[in-house]
Design a protein around this motif. Structure first.
Motif, mmCIF file in Angstrom:
data_model
loop_
_atom_site.group_PDB
_atom_site.id
_atom_site.type_symbol
_atom_site.label_atom_id
_atom_site.label_comp_id
_atom_site.label_asym_id
_atom_site.label_seq_id
_atom_site.Cartn_x
_atom_site.Cartn_y
_atom_site.Cartn_z
ATOM 1 N N VAL A 1 0.851 -1.194 0.000
ATOM 2 C CA VAL A 1 0.000 0.000 0.000
ATOM 3 C C VAL A 1 0.889 1.248 0.000
ATOM 4 O O VAL A 1 0.632 2.228 -0.698
ATOM 5 C CB VAL A 1 -0.915 0.003 1.250
ATOM 6 N N SER B 1 3.557 1.808 -1.347
ATOM 7 C CA SER B 1 4.231 2.167 -2.595
ATOM 8 C C SER B 1 3.291 2.923 -3.538
ATOM 9 O O SER B 1 3.699 3.334 -4.624
ATOM 10 C CB SER B 1 4.793 0.920 -3.265
ATOM 11 N N ARG B 2 2.045 3.134 -3.116
ATOM 12 C CA ARG B 2 1.136 3.937 -3.951
ATOM 13 C C ARG B 2 1.619 5.386 -3.976
ATOM 14 O O ARG B 2 2.140 5.887 -2.979
ATOM 15 C CB ARG B 2 -0.283 3.896 -3.380
ATOM 16 N N PRO B 3 1.399 6.063 -5.120
ATOM 17 C CA PRO B 3 1.984 7.411 -5.251
ATOM 18 C C PRO B 3 1.476 8.415 -4.211
ATOM 19 O O PRO B 3 2.190 9.361 -3.865
ATOM 20 C CB PRO B 3 1.575 7.839 -6.667
ATOM 21 N N GLU B 4 0.249 8.209 -3.705
ATOM 22 C CA GLU B 4 -0.271 9.195 -2.745
ATOM 23 C C GLU B 4 0.382 9.060 -1.365
ATOM 24 O O GLU B 4 0.238 9.941 -0.511
ATOM 25 C CB GLU B 4 -1.812 9.114 -2.645
ATOM 26 N N ARG C 1 -1.287 8.354 4.805
ATOM 27 C CA ARG C 1 -0.427 8.453 3.619
ATOM 28 C C ARG C 1 1.027 8.813 3.927
ATOM 29 O O ARG C 1 1.651 9.606 3.255
ATOM 30 C CB ARG C 1 -1.035 9.447 2.616
#
Ligand SMILES: Cc1ncc(COP(=O)(O)O)c(C=O)c1O
Length: 436
Positions: A35, A37-40, A363
């Motif tokens: 999770v 590694s998601r851009p957000e 985040r």
């Protein structure tokens, strides 16, 4: 075949695995990193070098010319000990930290991670003790676990490993009737602690280990990435020719994708390491080694390391400034003078591992401190990396983390010791690439 039972995947091979696999368990936080590694999500977790300053055109030219001029050699099997030209160049690199070694005693490895594996394979029987700093590099702990070593931690402070604690630890291991084989130490810009072993302590650490018949495994991938002045002389540079195994790597000073590291070993040990390496991989990749050798011979690699240093210094400053401005009272952290990492200690009884899911929801990601210990220490610690994100992202990440911490402190003050400040179940993390 794995079978599915009430949502739990059972491994039908369990009773056939070798005993050494028992220490190899997937980290509970691996899924969270998927999770993260998601851009957000601002990831302050991974220790990936920042390659944006690397001149890719020049590297491409090196690779192209190599294939055109010596392709059939570069694409062939090579020597188990490693390319002789590269081994000579490695000695020039080590000389920058005062290490005088012979190319004949250098073994090129698939990253310094393989050097850790080979040294452990050659020296450790199940139940042998490895003395390792508290905390220690997660990848080294994974290797020690794979060879069924018993890791005994030794205390560090802001000047690195504490010599007195080392003396006491060695004595305690001896009293327990066990055999300590080596001390594992990262003296420069420690992963994860962000500290460096003080100059004066290096001679003392070497003297203590020599007197006790303990080898020093000096793991030094960050030594040339200091922000303040020239590198401090390595432990291996202080006369430890027969007492120190020195590990180096081009991962942080050139490119980790080339997977090129090395070990400088006492002459007798060198032969065993080569045999172990040949059994594992026959030879390190000739192509990658020749790329590194060409790069060192034709490019301004020291100037390039200077450019990397400036990038990392700017990011370190962004992280330390924002921590200073935003962290809630009672939080403390180390102030690295090089390398990639800051080690944070949370206020009160907050638990960094239990807090991680909440942080990822907000985040921002980090590595909980428990990953860096072979025992249950590290619950109130976390590692932040500043190497990869831009300074703006680092500031934003620290702002989000500060928000999470403030909520946690508030919850604790309101409800007492529940939620994220419960004690987490101790476990030895197996490293994932995100945690390196
Ligand atoms: C202290 C330390 N040792 C060894 C390694 C392994 O590096 P490599 O195998 O890429 O040379 C790392 C990577 O992060 C590290 O931080």
């Amino acid at each position: 075949m794995a079978e599915q039972s009430r949502g739990v995947v059972l491994d039908a091979f369990t009773d056939r695995y070798a005993a050494r696999t028992h220490g190899m368990t997937a980290s509970e936080i691996r899924a969270l990193f998927a999770v993260a590694s998601r851009p957000e999500v601002v990831s302050l977790a991974g220790g990936m070098p920042n390659l944006t300053a690397l001149p890719l055109d020049a590297v491409g030219k090196v690779v192209g010319e190599l294939v055109a001029s010596r392709g059939t050699t570069a694409l062939q099997y090579g020597s188990g000990q490693g390319d002789p030209v590269l081994r000579e160049l490695i000695c020039e690199v080590m000389a920058l930290e005062g290490v005088q070694g012979s190319p004949d005693d250098v073994v090129v490895t698939v990253g310094s991670q393989q050097a850790l594996d080979l040294v452990t394979r050659v020296f450790i029987d199940p139940g042998d003790v490895v003395i390792a700093e508290a905390p220690s590099y997660v990848g080294a702990l994974g290797t020690f676990a794979a060879y069924q070593a018993d890791v005994v931690h030794v205390a560090m402070d802001e000047h690195g490993l504490v010599p007195e604690a080392l003396r006491e630890t060695i004595a305690a291991v001896q009293r327990s009737g066990r055999r300590a084989k080596f001390l594992y130490t990262v003296p420069n810009f420690h992963n994860p602690a962000g500290t460096s072993l003080a100059d004066a302590r290096r001679d003392e650490v070497l003297a203590i280990c020599s007197a006790a018949g303990l080898l020093v495994l000096e793991d030094n991938p960050y030594g040339l990435l200091g922000f303040d002045g020239p590198p401090v002389r390595a432990i291996r540079a202080r006369g430890g020719e027969d007492d120190v195994l020195y590990l180096g790597s081009f991962s942080k000073t050139f490119a980790p994708g080339l997977r090129t590291g090395w070990v400088l070993a006492p002459h007798a040990v060198r032969e065993k390491l080569v045999l172990a390496a040949e059994a594992a991989v026959l030879c390190p990749p000739a192509f990658n080694q020749m790329v590194v050798a060409e790069y060192l011979q034709t490019q301004d690699w020291q100037g390039q390391i200077g450019a990397f240093r400036e990038q990392y210094r700017e990011r370190r400053d962004a992280m330390l400034d924002s921590l200073g401005q935003l962290m809630p009272e009672g939080t403390t952290w180390t102030r690295p003078t090089g390398g990639f990492y800051v080690w944070v200690t949370l206020p009160g009884d907050l638990d960094a591992k239990v807090m991680l899911p909440r942080a990822v929801t907000e985040r921002v990601a980090y590595v909980p401190g428990t990953a860096f210990f072979a025992d249950e220490q590290g619950r109130s610690n976390l590692r932040l990396s500043y190497c990869y994100p831009t300074p703006e992202r680092i500031r934003e990440g620290v702002r989000r983390l500060a928000g999470v911490l403030e909520q946690e402190v508030e919850l604790r003050d309101t409800f007492g010791a529940t939620g994220s400040f419960r004690l987490a179940r101790p476990s030895a993390e197996t490293p994932s690439p995100d945690m390196q």
